[in-house]
Design an enzyme around this catalytic site. Structure first.
Site, PDB file in Angstrom:
ATOM      1  N   GLN A   1      -4.574  35.495  18.797  1.00 36.82           N
ATOM      2  CA  GLN A   1      -5.455  34.464  18.240  1.00 36.82           C
ATOM      3  C   GLN A   1      -6.492  34.041  19.272  1.00 36.82           C
ATOM      4  OE1 GLN A   1      -2.903  31.342  16.782  1.00 36.82           O
ATOM      5  NE2 GLN A   1      -2.063  32.606  15.156  1.00 36.82           N
TER       6      GLN A   1
ATOM      7  N   ASP B   1       6.670  37.399  15.739  1.00 35.10           N
ATOM      8  CA  ASP B   1       7.037  36.600  14.557  1.00 35.10           C
ATOM      9  C   ASP B   1       8.399  36.997  13.987  1.00 35.10           C
ATOM     10  OD1 ASP B   1       4.694  35.157  14.727  1.00 35.10           O
ATOM     11  OD2 ASP B   1       3.595  36.511  13.403  1.00 35.10           O
TER      12      ASP B   1
ATOM     13  N   ARG C   1      10.156  27.485  17.456  1.00 28.85           N
ATOM     14  CA  ARG C   1      11.058  28.417  16.764  1.00 28.85           C
ATOM     15  C   ARG C   1      12.330  28.708  17.540  1.00 28.85           C
ATOM     16  NH1 ARG C   1       6.819  32.529  13.889  1.00 28.85           N
ATOM     17  NH2 ARG C   1       6.502  31.146  12.113  1.00 28.85           N
TER      18      ARG C   1
ATOM     19  N   ARG D   1       8.942  31.022   8.374  1.00 30.85           N
ATOM     20  CA  ARG D   1       9.827  32.094   8.854  1.00 30.85           C
ATOM     21  C   ARG D   1      11.238  31.587   9.163  1.00 30.85           C
ATOM     22  NH1 ARG D   1       6.169  36.065   8.648  1.00 30.85           N
ATOM     23  NH2 ARG D   1       4.141  35.655   9.541  1.00 30.85           N
TER      24      ARG D   1
ATOM     25  N   ARG E   1      -8.527  38.094   8.477  1.00 31.68           N
ATOM     26  CA  ARG E   1      -9.721  38.727   9.054  1.00 31.68           C
ATOM     27  C   ARG E   1     -10.602  39.343   7.966  1.00 31.68           C
ATOM     28  NH1 ARG E   1      -5.651  38.331  12.621  1.00 31.68           N
ATOM     29  NH2 ARG E   1      -6.051  38.357  14.874  1.00 31.68           N
TER      30      ARG E   1
ATOM     31  N   LYS F   1      -0.731  39.399   6.692  1.00 30.11           N
ATOM     32  CA  LYS F   1      -1.394  38.096   6.837  1.00 30.11           C
ATOM     33  C   LYS F   1      -2.534  38.164   7.854  1.00 30.11           C
ATOM     34  CE  LYS F   1       1.077  34.251   8.069  1.00 30.11           C
ATOM     35  NZ  LYS F   1       0.514  33.258   9.017  1.00 30.11           N
ATOM     36  N   SER F   2      -2.291  38.800   8.988  1.00 31.41           N
ATOM     37  CA  SER F   2      -3.336  38.874  10.021  1.00 31.41           C
ATOM     38  C   SER F   2      -4.578  39.597   9.495  1.00 31.41           C
ATOM     39  CB  SER F   2      -2.807  39.630  11.246  1.00 31.41           C
ATOM     40  OG  SER F   2      -1.768  38.908  11.859  1.00 31.41           O
TER      41      SER F   2
HETATM   42  C1  S3P Z   1      -1.594  36.313  14.850  1.00 27.92           C
HETATM   43  C2  S3P Z   1      -1.207  36.261  16.173  1.00 27.92           C
HETATM   44  C3  S3P Z   1       0.089  35.740  16.628  1.00 27.92           C
HETATM   45  C4  S3P Z   1       1.098  35.629  15.484  1.00 27.92           C
HETATM   46  C5  S3P Z   1       0.480  35.026  14.257  1.00 27.92           C
HETATM   47  C6  S3P Z   1      -0.684  35.877  13.775  1.00 27.92           C
HETATM   48  C7  S3P Z   1      -2.919  36.839  14.507  1.00 27.92           C
HETATM   49  O1  S3P Z   1      -0.098  34.452  17.180  1.00 27.92           O
HETATM   50  O2  S3P Z   1       2.213  34.864  15.880  1.00 27.92           O
HETATM   51  O3  S3P Z   1       1.426  34.926  13.207  1.00 27.92           O
HETATM   52  O4  S3P Z   1      -3.163  37.149  13.318  1.00 27.92           O
HETATM   53  O5  S3P Z   1      -3.763  36.981  15.404  1.00 27.92           O
HETATM   54  P1  S3P Z   1      -0.502  34.213  18.723  1.00 27.92           P
HETATM   55  O6  S3P Z   1      -1.887  34.646  18.936  1.00 27.92           O
HETATM   56  O7  S3P Z   1      -0.346  32.728  18.922  1.00 27.92           O
HETATM   57  O8  S3P Z   1       0.498  35.002  19.514  1.00 27.92           O
END
Ligand code: S3P
Length: 452
Positions: free
Chosen positions: A176, A328, A359, A404, A34, A29-30
Site C-alpha cells: 500500500q 493476510d 490480528r 478475516r 486498482r 481485492k487488490s
Molecule cells: C494490499 C496490501 C497489504 C494487504 C492488503 C492489500 C494491497 O497491505 O494486507 O490486504 O492491495 O496493496 P500492506 O500494504 O499494509 O501490507
C-alpha cells in the site's frame, strides 16, 4: 461487561461432515481496487470483468466517481470512463472509505499530488489504523495534512501547486505504501522512485504498465527493487481487464476442506501470482493435498484451479521472509495449524498488528477461547495442533470489525468438536460477500448465533 451492539449479527459454525463441490471465489481485492483507480484515471473506456463487488472496492469506485470518473454496469461487466492522467476533479464533500485500508491509502496517494483538498473518513477500525506511513512520503512531495488525532482518520490533505518527485525507500513491507507513492508520482514532474527492500505484491507495477505508464523495475545488488515511474505521462484505458479469483478469499474454503474429514473441493480460477502464494506453499510443506491444475495465463496473471482434499497436516516453521506473500492469510493458517500434528511457528508478523484489527492479538484471543494451545509473541505466533479436533471449539470470538478474523473462526467451527460463534458477520461483506452461501453450498453448517 461490554454493551451489546444490537446491530451485531452473530453467526455460529458447527461440524456437519465433509465439504464437497466446485466453487469460484470472487475477484481479487487488490486488483479490483486498482482496476477502479486506474480505469477511473486513464483516458478512455476500461471494461472490467470479474470485479469483486465487496464494500471495500465499491467505496473506491465511489471515490473515483466523486473525482470525475464515470462508471456503470452492463450485465456482469463494469464499464469505467476515466478522466485522463492529471485531470481528476476536486471531490465535493468527504470521501468515506468504510473499512478499506487499501482504498484509502492508495487514493490518498493518487490525489496527494493535486492542488486541491480532499477529506477522508472511515469506520472505527479504519480510524484506528496508521496513515503516517503514507502521509510521510506525501509530505516530502509537498502535501499538507490536517489531522485531529495523530496521523489517523478523519483527515484532510492538500497537494502543492507542483508536487516534487521523490526517491523513497519503503521502511516496512507494504504494497500500500509503495503504491501510494507511485500513484502520487503519476502527477509529479520527473521521475518518482520507490525502493522496496522486501518485495511485496506487484499489482500496481504490472497494472500501471498495462495502462501505458512509463515504469521501470530494477533489482540492486542487495536484492532491493527500484521502481522508477515517469510522472505526468499519458495513461490510456486498458480495454478489457479480467480480475482473477482472490487467493486470500480462496484460503478459507481451502483450509476448511483440508481440516474437515472426507472433504474434496475444487476452487476454480485462483490468482497464482508468486507475490501472493505463500499460504499454498506453506500448506504444501505441512503435507496438504492441493493439486494445482490447469495453470494458465489470463489478462497477464497466472491462474489455476485448486483441487483440495482433507489432509493430515504436520506443524512447520514458516520462514519469516515469506510473510509478505501471505500476510493476510496468517489468521486462517493458525486455524489449519490447530489441526496439525505438532507445532507451527509463524514469525515476522509485526505488520499483522496494524491490519483491520490487531490480528495477532485477535487470533490469539480466538484460539484461547476455543481451547487451542498457542503462544503469542511480539511479532510471532506458535500454535500446537490437535489432529482429531477433540476438545477444540465452544468459544465465542470477538471479530473487532475484521472480516478475516470472522471467516477464519467460522472455518474453525466446521471441524472442531464444539461449535464456534463469532460476534458479528457483517464485515465479511467487505471482501467476500458470498462467503456464507458458498460455504453452505459446500456442506458447512452456519446459523445465526445467540447475542451473548
Ligand atoms: C494490499 C496490501 C497489504 C494487504 C492488503 C492489500 C494491497 O497491505 O494486507 O490486504 O492491495 O496493496 P500492506 O500494504 O499494509 O501490507
Amino acid at each position: 461487561m461490554q454493551p451489546i451492539d444490537q446491530a451485531f449479527r452473530p453467526l455460529a459454525s458447527r461440524r456437519a461432515g465433509a465439504l464437497t463441490g466446485r466453487v469460484r471465489v470472487p475477484g481479487d481485492k487488490s486488483i479490483s481496487h486498482r482496476a477502479f483507480l486506474f480505469g477511473g484515471l486513464a483516458a478512455g473506456t476500461t471494461r472490467i470483468s470479474g470485479l469483486l463487488e465487496g464494500e471495500d472496492v465499491l467505496a473506491t469506485g465511489r471515490a473515483m466517481a466523486a473525482m470525475g470518473a464515470r462508471m456503470k454496469k452492463d450485465g456482469d461487466v463494469w464499464i469505467v470512463d476515466g478522466v485522463g492522467n492529471g485531470a481528476l476533479l476536486e471531490p465535493d464533500g468527504v470521501i468515506d472509505f468504510g473499512n478499506a485500508g487499501t482504498g484509502v491509502r492508495l487514493t490518498m496517494g493518487l490525489v496527494g499530488s493535486y492542488d486541491f483538498a480532499a477529506t477522508f473518513v472511515g469506520d472505527a477500525s479504519l480510524s484506528r489504523r496508521p496513515m503516517g506511513r503514507v502521509l510521510d512520503p506525501l509530505r516530502l512531495m509537498g502535501v499538507q495534512v490536517v489531522a485531529r488525532s495523530g496521523d489517523r482518520l478523519p483527515l484532510s490533505i492538500h497537494g502543492p501547486r507542483v508536487a516534487a518527485p521523490i526517491s523513497y525507500r519503503v521502511p516496512m513491507a507494504s504494497a500500500q505504501v509503495k503504491s501510494a507513492v507511485l500513484l502520487a508520482g503519476l502527477n509529479a514532474p520527473g521521475v518518482t522512485t520507490v525502493i522496496e527492500p522486501v518485495a511485496t505484491r506487484d499489482h500496481t507495477e504490472k497494472m500501471l504498465l498495462g495502462f501505458g505508464a512509463k515504469l521501470d523495475v530494477t533489482v540492486d545488488a542487495e536484492g532491493a527493487r527500484h521502481i522508477a515511474l515517469e510522472g505526468q505521462g499519458p495513461l490510456s484505458a486498458a480495454g478489457d481487464l479480467t480480475v482473477p479469483g482472490d487467493p486470500s478469499s480462496a484460503a478459507f474454503p481451502l483450509v476448511a476442506a483440508l481440516i474437515t474429514p472426507g472433504s474434496d473441493v475444487v476452487i476454480e480460477n485462483v490468482l497464482m501470482n508468486p507475490t501472493r502464494t505463500g499460504l499454498i506453499e506453506t500448506l504444501l510443506e505441512m503435507g496438504a493435498s492441493i493439486e494445482i491444475a490447469d495453470r494458465r495465463n489470463e489478462g497477464g496473471e497466472d491462474v489455476a484451479d485448486l483441487h483440495v482434499r482433507h489432509s493430515q497436516l504436520k506443524g512447520v516453521a514458516v520462514p519469516p521472509e515469506r510473510a509478505p506473500s501471505m500476510i493476510d492469510e496468517y489468521p486462517v493458517l493458525a486455524i489449519a495449524a490447530a489441526f496439525a500434528d505438532g507445532t507451527t511457528l509463524m514469525q515476522g508478523l509485526d505488520e499483522l498488528r496494524v491490519k483491520e484489527s490487531d490480528r495477532l492479538s485477535a487470533v490469539a484471543k480466538g484460539l484461547e477461547a476455543n481451547g487451542i494451545s498457542h503462544v503469542e509473541g511480539k511479532d510471532s505466533l506458535s500454535v500446537t495442533g490437535r489432529p482429531d479436533g477433540k476438545g477444540l471449539g465452544g468459544g465465542r470470538v470477538d471479530t473487532h470489525l475484521d472480516h478475516r478474523i470472522a471467516m477464519s473462526f467460522l472455518v474453525l467451527g466446521m471441524a472442531s468438536e464444539a461449535p464456534v460463534t463469532i460476534d458479528d458477520v457483517r464485515m465479511i461483506a467487505t471482501s467476500f460477500p458470498e462467503f456464507v452461501a458458498m460455504m453452505a453450498g459446500l456442506g458447512a453448517a452456519l446459523e445465526p448465533g445467540s447475542r451473548n
